[in-house]
Design an enzyme around this catalytic site. Structure first.
Site, PDB file in Angstrom:
ATOM      1  CE1 TYR A  99      -3.035   3.007   0.630  1.00 16.44           C
ATOM      2  CE2 TYR A  99      -2.134   2.990   3.029  1.00 16.44           C
ATOM      3  CZ  TYR A  99      -2.749   3.773   1.945  1.00 16.44           C
ATOM      4  OH  TYR A  99      -3.382   4.887   2.127  1.00 16.44           O
ATOM      5  CE  LYS A 195      -8.680   1.336   3.617  1.00 13.37           C
ATOM      6  NZ  LYS A 195      -8.694   3.064   3.033  1.00 13.37           N
TER       7      LYS A 195
HETATM    8  N1  PLP Z   1      -3.422  -0.780   4.742  1.00 13.25           N
HETATM    9  C1  PLP Z   1      -4.175  -0.870   3.614  1.00 13.25           C
HETATM   10  C2  PLP Z   1      -3.926  -2.080   2.820  1.00 13.25           C
HETATM   11  C3  PLP Z   1      -4.770   0.211   3.065  1.00 13.25           C
HETATM   12  O1  PLP Z   1      -5.522  -0.120   2.123  1.00 13.25           O
HETATM   13  C4  PLP Z   1      -4.931   1.327   3.721  1.00 13.25           C
HETATM   14  C5  PLP Z   1      -5.762   2.592   3.472  1.00 13.25           C
HETATM   15  O2  PLP Z   1      -6.011   2.450   2.092  1.00 13.25           O
HETATM   16  C6  PLP Z   1      -4.199   1.424   4.875  1.00 13.25           C
HETATM   17  C7  PLP Z   1      -3.477   0.426   5.224  1.00 13.25           C
HETATM   18  C8  PLP Z   1      -4.224   2.757   5.771  1.00 13.25           C
HETATM   19  O3  PLP Z   1      -5.462   2.788   6.485  1.00 13.25           O
HETATM   20  P1  PLP Z   1      -6.198   4.137   6.919  1.00 13.25           P
HETATM   21  O4  PLP Z   1      -6.487   5.001   5.694  1.00 13.25           O
HETATM   22  O5  PLP Z   1      -7.326   3.828   7.733  1.00 13.25           O
HETATM   23  O6  PLP Z   1      -5.100   4.972   7.727  1.00 13.25           O
END
Ligand code: PLP
Length: 379
Positions: A99, A195
């Site tokens: 990510y 998510k």
């Molecule tokens: N990990 C993954 C696989 C993600 O897709 C995301 C966000 O898109 C995150 C971590 C980060 O999460 P947050 O946006 O809740 O901080």
């Protein structure tokens, strides 16, 4: 549905929302015992809160962990987990297809603070064996973002354990309903609860789970750095969890239906779905995700950015939104969303091109989703 709750006579069936920043005490010894964690209760909202505690217990229970810590976002969870697992200086080996926000955290915040990041293709176990001996931590994603590869978490965990290297798994795409990485040998699991756990694109939250010691360190740091999850987002996340099972079944069915239909849609050069027989991860995915892989998939569209733009304008049900895991089907364009912090050369090395579109398949009627893509692509 029942995780994290202890219902007795006259308990409210839906948990009360406790917005109190501070609790009142009538006895100094009582306050002392609660603050030391020797007696249940809450004293200050940055340290603990009943709604946050319910969510932490629920996710820990679902992942088979001793304890959990809920944070203000997935990124705060990841940051807290890394600092709790490995002191600097250390090399952090992370999956190459990571990510973009995680890659940016490693490069822009942790490297200047004394860590070194090394990006490795974790689906290549020989590369894992070469990288792990010098590492202080390994980070993998259950299903990689955006091309939906599935690394062999069990094999990576075994190699890491042999060398005494902790193993952190971002289980956001699979959710604890489809994969439980601690059972495969991971040390700590994190989720962007924004998510699938939340599930309705109406909150930002993160959770980490693991052994009580590591979680104790993460909890103390979360309180010190002021990054815990607020009461209402905790309440909403717990409400999301109640329907996670039925949602994940439907997301999984729908993504497979769309991936199959998409193979013969006009302009589609390649479909990326972990459970399709042309996926490089097909066998590992079937072993690690026997009940489905959730709603995430991607495809490469001929004609690059201009074609993606035309497709977006023709959708009537699907929307373009830079997140995932909600009940509605959305698409994202990694080049300018999740992977915008990478250079074009880095994206090209991963196989993410100007035609790559990530799809978060929702829980609508599968036929409606397929029809909307068919209509948008038939131009
Ligand atoms: N990990 C993954 C696989 C993600 O897709 C995301 C966000 O898109 C995150 C971590 C980060 O999460 P947050 O946006 O809740 O901080």
């Amino acid at each position: 549905m029942h995780a994290g709750r202890d219902l007795g006579a006259r308990s409210p069936l839906a948990p009360d929302l406790s917005t109190a920043a501070v609790h009142v005490f009538t006895d100094l010894d009582d306050y002392d015992a609660v603050a030391r964690g020797e007696r249940p209760g809450h004293y200050y909202g940055r340290n603990s809160n009943s709604n946050r505690e319910m969510l932490e217990r629920a996710v820990a229970e679902l992942e088979g962990a001793e304890a959990g810590v809920a944070t203000a976002s997935g990124m705060a969870a990841l940051h807290g987990a890394i600092l709790a697992l490995v002191p600097k200086p250390a090399t952090i080996v992370a999956t190459r297809e990571l990510y973009g926000g995680t890659a940016a955290l490693l490069r822009q915040d942790l490297e200047p603070a004394g860590y070194e990041a090394q990006f490795v293709d974790l689906t290549d176990l020989d590369a894992v064996r070469r990288a792990i001996p010098g590492a202080g931590l390994v980070i993998a994603e259950t299903i990689t973002n955006p091309l939906c590869g599935v690394p062999d978490l069990e094999a990576i965990a075994a190699i890491a354990r042999e060398r005494g290297v902790p193993f952190l798994v971002d289980n956001t795409f699979a959710s604890p309903l489809l994969c439980r990485p601690l059972e495969l040998g991971a040390t700590v699991v994190m989720h962007s609860a924004t998510k699938y756990i939340g599930g309705h694109s109406d909150l930002v939250a993160g959770v980490i789970v693991g052994d009580a010691d590591t979680m104790g360190r993460a909890r103390a740091r979360t309180a010190r750095t002021g990054t815990p999850l607020g009461p209402f987002d905790s309440w909403l996340s717990l409400r999301g969890l109640r329907t996670l099972d039925v949602r994940m079944r439907r997301h999984s069915e729908n993504s497979l239906a769309l991936a199959r239909a998409m193979r013969s849609m006009p302009g589609v050069a390649r479909v990326h779905h972990p459970l399709m027989d042309d996926s490089p991860s097909y066998h590992v995915a079937h072993r690690l995700l026997p009940h489905g892989s959730g709603g995430m998939m991607a495809f490469d569209l001929e004609g690059g950015r201009a074609a993606v733009q035309r497709m977006i304008k023709r959708f009537s049900l699907v929307t373009f939104a830079a997140s995932l895991g909600g009940v509605e089907t959305t698409i994202s364009y990694p080049e300018i969303t999740s992977h915008r912090s990478m250079s074009p050369a880095e994206r090209a090395e991963l196989g993410v091109g100007a035609g790559t579109v990530r799809v978060s398949v929702g829980i609508e009627d599968a036929a409606d989703i397929v029809a909307d893509f068919m209509h948008a692509l038939s131009s």
